[in-house]
Design an enzyme around this catalytic site. Structure first.
Site, PDB file in Angstrom:
ATOM      1  N   ASP A 167      12.014   4.869  12.153  1.00  0.00           N
ATOM      2  CA  ASP A 167      10.909   4.657  11.509  1.00  0.00           C
ATOM      3  C   ASP A 167       9.758   4.003  12.470  1.00  0.00           C
ATOM      4  OD1 ASP A 167      10.313   5.032   8.699  1.00  0.00           O
ATOM      5  OD2 ASP A 167      11.391   3.221   8.183  1.00  0.00           O
ATOM      6  N   GLN A 224      13.728   1.295   3.160  1.00  0.00           N
ATOM      7  CA  GLN A 224      12.469   1.647   2.704  1.00  0.00           C
ATOM      8  C   GLN A 224      11.971   0.404   2.208  1.00  0.00           C
ATOM      9  OE1 GLN A 224      11.350   4.788   2.532  1.00  0.00           O
ATOM     10  NE2 GLN A 224       9.477   4.319   1.237  1.00  0.00           N
ATOM     11  N   LYS A 254      13.002  12.327   1.507  1.00  0.00           N
ATOM     12  CA  LYS A 254      13.589  12.222   2.843  1.00  0.00           C
ATOM     13  C   LYS A 254      14.934  12.907   2.681  1.00  0.00           C
ATOM     14  CE  LYS A 254      10.645   8.379   3.657  1.00  0.00           C
ATOM     15  NZ  LYS A 254      10.373   6.801   4.224  1.00  0.00           N
TER      16      LYS A 254
HETATM   17  N1  GUN Z   1       7.232   2.479   2.709  1.00  0.00           N
HETATM   18  C1  GUN Z   1       5.859   3.276   2.969  1.00  0.00           C
HETATM   19  N2  GUN Z   1       5.923   3.927   3.975  1.00  0.00           N
HETATM   20  C2  GUN Z   1       7.092   3.776   4.746  1.00  0.00           C
HETATM   21  C3  GUN Z   1       7.901   4.422   5.731  1.00  0.00           C
HETATM   22  O1  GUN Z   1       7.322   5.137   6.529  1.00  0.00           O
HETATM   23  N3  GUN Z   1       8.980   3.992   6.105  1.00  0.00           N
HETATM   24  C4  GUN Z   1       9.553   3.072   5.231  1.00  0.00           C
HETATM   25  N4  GUN Z   1      10.978   2.724   5.548  1.00  0.00           N
HETATM   26  N5  GUN Z   1       9.221   2.528   4.204  1.00  0.00           N
HETATM   27  C5  GUN Z   1       7.818   2.955   3.756  1.00  0.00           C
END
Ligand code: GUN
Length: 294
Positions: A124, A101, A57
Site C-alpha cells: 500500500d 484495508q 482487489k
Molecule cells: N482505503 C481507501 N483507499 C485505500 C487503499 O488504497 N488501501 C487501503 N488499505 N485502504 C484504503
C-alpha cells in the site's frame, strides 16, 4: 458556453491492458519455476465501501494469476489481535505483500497498525519509510491511487513539464503523495504544484489557473465549470456513495467533478466510475508483482 472536444482518460481500458501485461509476466515467472506472487488483505468489519474495494482487489489477483488471501475480523477486534495478525503476515514467507484495508474502527490506532507493517511487504506504500523514500524519489512502494494517476497520465502521454497542477485535498493517501510525485524531476512530473484544501479561501481562482486538476476532496461534484480553464486535464479521484433509489445497490458512485458541465471544457477527463478506481487496483497489483520479484 464555448466548448471543446474532450477525450476520456479510460482507466478501465488501461488497467485491463496492464493486467494483461502482469498476467504474462506472472505466467513466465511460474513457467521458470519461480513462486507465484501472493497478496494478503486484512479486512475489519463490514463497511460497504471497504468490502467492495477488497473484493475488487481479490478479483484482480485472480485475473493476473496471483495467489490471494483474505483475512477477516469483526469490528470488535482488539488492536492487539490486529497487530498480532500484522506480525504473522510480516513473518509469513509465502506472503509477498499485504494490505490492511482502511478505515479501521475508531478504537484502533490506524497509524500504529500502518507502522507495524514490514516496509518490504507494504504494498500500500503507507509506511513512513515508503512515504519518506517516495518524497525524495528513492525506490519504494508508492501508494496505489497516486501511482495509478501518474500511470494514467503517462499512458496518455499527457504533457506535465512546466504545467500548473492544482491538487484539491491533502490526504496522506492521495493529495500529499500525488503533489510530491508531480513535483518530482522528470516525466510525469516537473509540474508547478499547488495544493488546496478545506481551509483554502480562493479555490476557484486557483483552479482557474490550473493546466491539470487532481480532485481528491471526497466532496461530490465540487469542481464546477466556472472553476476550469479551457483545455485543462481533469483527474477525478472522488468516489462518494450518493443515495440513488433507481439503482439496485441503492447508491451511485459520484466523483468530485460535475462531469457533464466540466467535460466540454477539458482536453482530457477521467470518468467516475472507470477512471482512477481501476488504476488504483492495478497499481496494487504492480506493487505486489514488485514485492514478489524480490
Ligand atoms: N482505503 C481507501 N483507499 C485505500 C487503499 O488504497 N488501501 C487501503 N488499505 N485502504 C484504503
Amino acid at each position: 458556453m464555448e466548448t471543446n472536444t474532450y477525450k476520456i482518460l479510460d482507466g478501465k481500458a488501461i488497467s485491463d491492458q496492464i493486467k494483461k501485461e502482469i498476467a504474462e509476466e506472472v505466467a513466465a515467472m511460474v513457467a521458470a519455476g519461480k513462486k507465484r506472487p501472493h497478496l494478503a488483505a486484512v479486512l475489519v468489519g463490514h463497511d460497504g465501501g471497504s468490502e467492495t474495494y477488497v473484493a475488487s482487489k481479490v478479483k484482480a489477483c485472480e485475473q493476473v494469476g496471483f495467489k490471494s488471501s483474505l483475512l477477516r475480523f469483526e469490528s470488535d477486534v482488539t488492536e492487539k489481535e490486529l497487530l498480532d495478525c500484522v506480525e504473522k503476515l510480516n513473518n509469513d514467507e509465502d506472503v509477498d505483500g499485504f494490505i490492511v484495508q482502511l478505515p479501521l474502527p475508531k478504537h484502533i490506532d490506524e497509524q500504529k497498525v500502518i507502522e507495524a507493517v514490514d516496509p518490504a511487504k507494504d504494498v500500500d506504500g503507507f509506511h513512513p519509510i515508503n512515504v519518506g523514500r517516495m518524497s525524495i524519489g528513492l525506490p519504494c512502494f508508492v501508494s496505489a491511487t497516486p501511482q495509478g494517476i501518474v500511470e494514467l497520465l503517462k499512458r496518455y502521454e499527457i504533457p506535465t513539464q512546466g504545467k500548473h497542477c492544482v491538487v484539491l485535498g491533502r490526504s496522506n493517501i492521495v493529495g500529499k503523495p500525488i503533489s510530491l510525485l508531480l513535483l518530482q524531476k522528470g516525466y510525469p512530473g516537473d509540474c508547478t504544484v499547488t495544493v488546496c484544501h478545506s481551509r483554502t479561501p480562493n479555490i476557484k481562482e486557483i483552479c482557474l489557473q490550473a493546466d491539470i486538476i487532481i480532485a481528491a476532496l471526497g466532496s461530490p461534484e465540487f469542481v464546477k465549470a466556472d472553476m476550469v480553464k479551457k483545455g485543462a486535464v481533469i483527474v477525478d479521484v472522488g468516489t462518494t456513495r450518493v443515495p440513488d433509489a433507481s439503482r439496485k445497490s441503492g447508491f451511485r458512485l459520484t466523483g468530485d467533478v460535475k462531469f457533464d458541465e466540466v467535460a466540454p471544457l477539458c482536453s482530457y477527463i477521467t470518468p467516475v466510475p472507470g477512471g482512477v478506481g481501476p488504476m488504483t487496483i492495478v497499481s496494487l497489483m504492480l506493487n505486489t508483482l514488485q514485492a514478489g520479484k524480490k
